[in-house]
Design a protein around this motif. Sequence first.
Motif, short mmCIF file in Angstrom:
data_model
loop_
_atom_site.label_atom_id
_atom_site.label_comp_id
_atom_site.label_asym_id
_atom_site.label_seq_id
_atom_site.Cartn_x
_atom_site.Cartn_y
_atom_site.Cartn_z
N GLU A 192 5.91 12.67 -4.66
CA GLU A 192 6.18 13.00 -3.27
C GLU A 192 6.60 14.48 -3.15
OE1 GLU A 192 9.08 10.44 -1.54
OE2 GLU A 192 8.50 10.93 0.51
N TYR A 193 7.33 14.96 -4.14
CA TYR A 193 7.82 16.35 -4.14
C TYR A 193 6.65 17.32 -4.17
CZ TYR A 193 10.85 20.24 -5.64
OH TYR A 193 11.54 21.42 -5.72
N ARG A 194 5.62 17.01 -4.98
CA ARG A 194 4.48 17.92 -5.11
C ARG A 194 3.38 17.67 -4.09
NH1 ARG A 194 6.49 22.27 -6.98
NH2 ARG A 194 6.79 22.40 -9.21
N VAL A 195 3.11 16.38 -3.79
CA VAL A 195 1.97 16.07 -2.93
C VAL A 195 2.43 15.81 -1.49
CG1 VAL A 195 -0.05 14.57 -2.67
CG2 VAL A 195 0.86 15.05 -4.93
N GLY A 196 3.67 15.32 -1.32
CA GLY A 196 4.16 15.04 0.02
C GLY A 196 3.58 13.78 0.62
N GLU A 197 3.20 12.82 -0.21
CA GLU A 197 2.51 11.64 0.30
C GLU A 197 2.97 10.42 -0.50
OE1 GLU A 197 1.00 9.64 2.66
OE2 GLU A 197 0.09 11.60 3.01
N ARG A 198 3.10 9.27 0.22
CA ARG A 198 3.49 8.04 -0.47
C ARG A 198 2.47 6.93 -0.25
NH1 ARG A 198 9.38 6.85 1.60
NH2 ARG A 198 8.42 4.83 1.87
N ASP A 199 1.60 7.11 0.75
CA ASP A 199 0.65 6.06 1.11
C ASP A 199 -0.47 6.02 0.08
OD1 ASP A 199 -1.12 4.35 2.22
OD2 ASP A 199 -0.92 5.15 4.25
N LEU A 200 -0.60 4.89 -0.62
CA LEU A 200 -1.57 4.82 -1.73
C LEU A 200 -3.00 4.99 -1.26
CD1 LEU A 200 -0.13 1.99 -3.97
CD2 LEU A 200 -0.09 4.42 -4.39
N THR A 201 -3.29 4.62 0.00
CA THR A 201 -4.68 4.73 0.45
C THR A 201 -5.09 6.19 0.63
OG1 THR A 201 -3.88 4.49 2.70
CG2 THR A 201 -4.71 2.51 1.63
N LYS A 202 -4.11 7.11 0.75
CA LYS A 202 -4.44 8.52 0.97
C LYS A 202 -4.64 9.28 -0.33
CE LYS A 202 -3.01 8.81 5.61
NZ LYS A 202 -1.66 8.44 6.02
N LYS B 259 0.80 -1.22 0.00
CA LYS B 259 0.00 0.00 0.00
C LYS B 259 0.83 1.26 0.00
CE LYS B 259 -4.20 -1.79 1.94
NZ LYS B 259 -3.71 -3.18 2.09
N ASP B 260 2.13 1.12 -0.25
CA ASP B 260 3.01 2.28 -0.25
C ASP B 260 3.63 2.38 -1.64
OD1 ASP B 260 5.07 3.91 1.97
OD2 ASP B 260 5.72 3.56 -0.06
N TYR B 261 3.57 3.59 -2.23
CA TYR B 261 4.05 3.81 -3.60
C TYR B 261 5.45 3.23 -3.81
CZ TYR B 261 4.23 6.64 -7.96
OH TYR B 261 4.30 7.07 -9.24
N LYS B 262 6.42 3.70 -2.96
CA LYS B 262 7.79 3.29 -3.20
C LYS B 262 8.05 1.85 -2.78
CE LYS B 262 11.22 6.61 -2.92
NZ LYS B 262 11.97 7.62 -2.16
N ARG B 263 7.38 1.40 -1.70
CA ARG B 263 7.59 0.00 -1.29
C ARG B 263 7.08 -0.95 -2.36
NH1 ARG B 263 8.89 -0.61 4.29
NH2 ARG B 263 8.59 -2.84 4.24
N LEU B 264 5.99 -0.58 -3.02
CA LEU B 264 5.46 -1.42 -4.09
C LEU B 264 6.52 -1.57 -5.18
CD1 LEU B 264 1.91 -1.35 -5.48
CD2 LEU B 264 3.78 -1.49 -7.05
N LEU B 265 7.14 -0.46 -5.53
CA LEU B 265 8.18 -0.53 -6.56
C LEU B 265 9.36 -1.37 -6.09
CD1 LEU B 265 8.17 3.16 -7.80
CD2 LEU B 265 6.98 1.21 -8.75
N ALA B 266 9.72 -1.27 -4.78
CA ALA B 266 10.84 -2.06 -4.26
C ALA B 266 10.50 -3.54 -4.29
CB ALA B 266 11.18 -1.62 -2.85
N ASP B 267 9.26 -3.91 -3.93
CA ASP B 267 8.85 -5.32 -4.01
C ASP B 267 8.94 -5.80 -5.45
OD1 ASP B 267 8.41 -5.62 -1.36
OD2 ASP B 267 6.29 -5.14 -1.44
N SER B 268 8.55 -4.91 -6.36
CA SER B 268 8.61 -5.29 -7.77
C SER B 268 10.06 -5.52 -8.20
CB SER B 268 7.94 -4.20 -8.59
OG SER B 268 8.44 -4.19 -9.88
N THR B 269 11.00 -4.77 -7.61
CA THR B 269 12.41 -5.00 -7.94
C THR B 269 12.82 -6.42 -7.60
OG1 THR B 269 12.98 -2.70 -7.58
CG2 THR B 269 14.76 -4.28 -7.40
N LEU B 270 12.36 -6.93 -6.42
CA LEU B 270 12.68 -8.31 -6.05
C LEU B 270 12.27 -9.25 -7.17
CD1 LEU B 270 11.20 -8.38 -2.44
CD2 LEU B 270 13.60 -8.22 -3.08
N SER B 271 11.04 -9.02 -7.66
CA SER B 271 10.50 -9.90 -8.68
C SER B 271 11.29 -9.80 -9.98
CB SER B 271 9.03 -9.54 -8.88
OG SER B 271 8.48 -10.24 -9.92
N GLN B 272 11.63 -8.56 -10.37
CA GLN B 272 12.32 -8.38 -11.66
C GLN B 272 13.76 -8.87 -11.60
OE1 GLN B 272 10.44 -7.48 -14.20
NE2 GLN B 272 8.76 -7.28 -12.78
N VAL B 273 14.42 -8.72 -10.43
CA VAL B 273 15.77 -9.28 -10.30
C VAL B 273 15.71 -10.80 -10.42
CG1 VAL B 273 17.63 -9.65 -8.64
CG2 VAL B 273 16.79 -7.37 -9.03
N GLY B 274 14.59 -11.38 -9.91
CA GLY B 274 14.39 -12.81 -10.08
C GLY B 274 14.42 -13.23 -11.54
#
Lengths: 502, 112
Positions: free
Chosen positions: A353-363, A299-314
């Motif tokens: 994040e620079y413009r909105v100041g938010e990373r939590d996707l639910t917000k 549910k976090d913008y950047k964490r989602l991308l980091a999890d995806s990195t695990l998958s793509q490195v796989g």
Amino acid sequence: MKIFPVLLIAIPLGAAFLVPICFKIWRRLAEIITGLAVAAVLALSVYLALFLPAGQPLVYLFGNWPIPIGIMFVVDKLSAFMLVVVAILVFLSYVYATKYMDHFTGPGKFYTLYLLMLVGMLGVVMTGDLFNMFVFMEIAAIASYALVAFGTEPEELEAGFKYMVMGEIASLMILLAIAFIYAGTGTLNLADLSQAFAVMDKTPGFYFVLVLLVFGFSLKAALAPFISWLPDAHPAAPAPVSALLSGVLVKVLGIYALARVIFNVYGFSRASDPLVLNVFVILGLASIVIGGLLALRQKDYKRLLADSTLSQVGYIVLALGIGNEFALIGALAHILSHALGKGLLFLTAGAVEYRVGERDLTKFSGGLGKQMPWTSLSYNLGALSVAGMPPFLGFFSKLFIILGAVQAGMIIPAVVAGLFAVVTLGYLLKITNKVFWGKEGVKGIKEAPFVMVLAMVCLVALLLGGGVFFFWLKPNLLQPAADVLLQGVKYAEIVFRIGAGG
Amino acid sequence: MIVLVISLALFLVGLYAIITKRNMIKVAIGFSLMEYAVNFLLAIVGFRPGALPPILKAVEVGKVYADPLPQALVLTSIVIGLGVTAFLLALALRLYNRIGSFDLEEIQRLKG
């Protein structure tokens, strides 16, 4: 051209220590010096990648010691390819960082660490000596620990601490392996080691050292069982650094080092040692599945991308494990496409994040696409590339990996790889859906500043260009680099011949 | 052989400390132990029984010389170890200033 490997280290290393002094004089001077250094690295790398003849690596002997004695740099087509991948992303992240780092304190320190991380990565890619590789790895790794904790909020410090603990355990495993290797063979030169291993008895100790090395490099690459640190560490860093960590650092310290040692030093191939390579197939598949599933519920913008990195490195490790020509070309293409694609996605996360100041996707309530059209467009096109849609570069890299799997008769890996390309699209579209699409929107949000948009649009153009001109990319960059891995222990022969002045 | 056992044992003691201890300072000490173990092993690799120091004026046949390379490697790895320990402690101190605890479970903010 002979002096290029030294310049590639000397320029950013010199600039790294000039930056703090210049920063005291005039803030922008530090930025300009960093920019010049990064641009010089990019120019030299591109020149090397385009004009280095295949099968004729550059060998630079420090102090002119003959080969097994001194330290040396070896730049072959694989190194040159990795240099270009690193240099492109570092350059564009720098362009982006000139604006993004405005709201951080201490940009002088940031650019020093940034350049040191670059030096470490370039050194790992070019070195021809195992201990030297370890030293450069530590330079890059320690700089990256500091960059992860750069914001000095408790979350970022905690992420930095976790990352450091895992990274240092990996480093010490590698150092332990180096000690055993030196005790066993009396050499640390990669080419010399390759010849020493060829005549060695395959005792349990030999395999123990191999396991130590693979364990260390897999931890650095965040392969399946060792994934816990990456989704903490990569999102904690400032966005341009997240892009570098996910885009190139895990690939240089983990994947490149692993591939070089496994294929060129140990000389494993699908034909001779299917058992060893099957380990990588399993690690790769596990990473693809676990990373993909983690990203689906994130549910976090950047964490989602980091999890995806695990998958793509796989995917990359799976392709290395398959180990035939198609798969290796796919692995290298995926290194390039994932570096550019994931780098781009992290940069869009930074822009939001620079413009909105938010990373939590639910917000998020959607609708940012209207206010930030270029960021939204970049994100969506980048997501299509990472997921593997034509006509982007990501399509060809996944296509070649799957073709390689089918050619090797591995139907299950091929099916999983294809299926998780769809899963990738699924979780990446979640961000599109929550953040960019829709009518509602927070009022008064502007597009990201010009240089940030410029960096993102350049990455989109490279991904699109790489896909459209893939027929040029494959014979000129990917095929020669894959040939270096396919030639196996002939690497040593070539290095000795060139190093002796042949 | 006994050297190998000692250094591996020290390595595992350090690893045990890192894995099980919740105090960040103890984790840093664990790292120091692991570094000592590897450095010790590296230094011993260059050892030859009854060897002379490797300062050659002319090559003398039949003499045994110690291997100088591992000493250079150990020096490098000690310096790296210093940097790592210093940075680990710096991170721990910054966290302590923010949260008021060295306990890794109390400072935990990040999850899934």
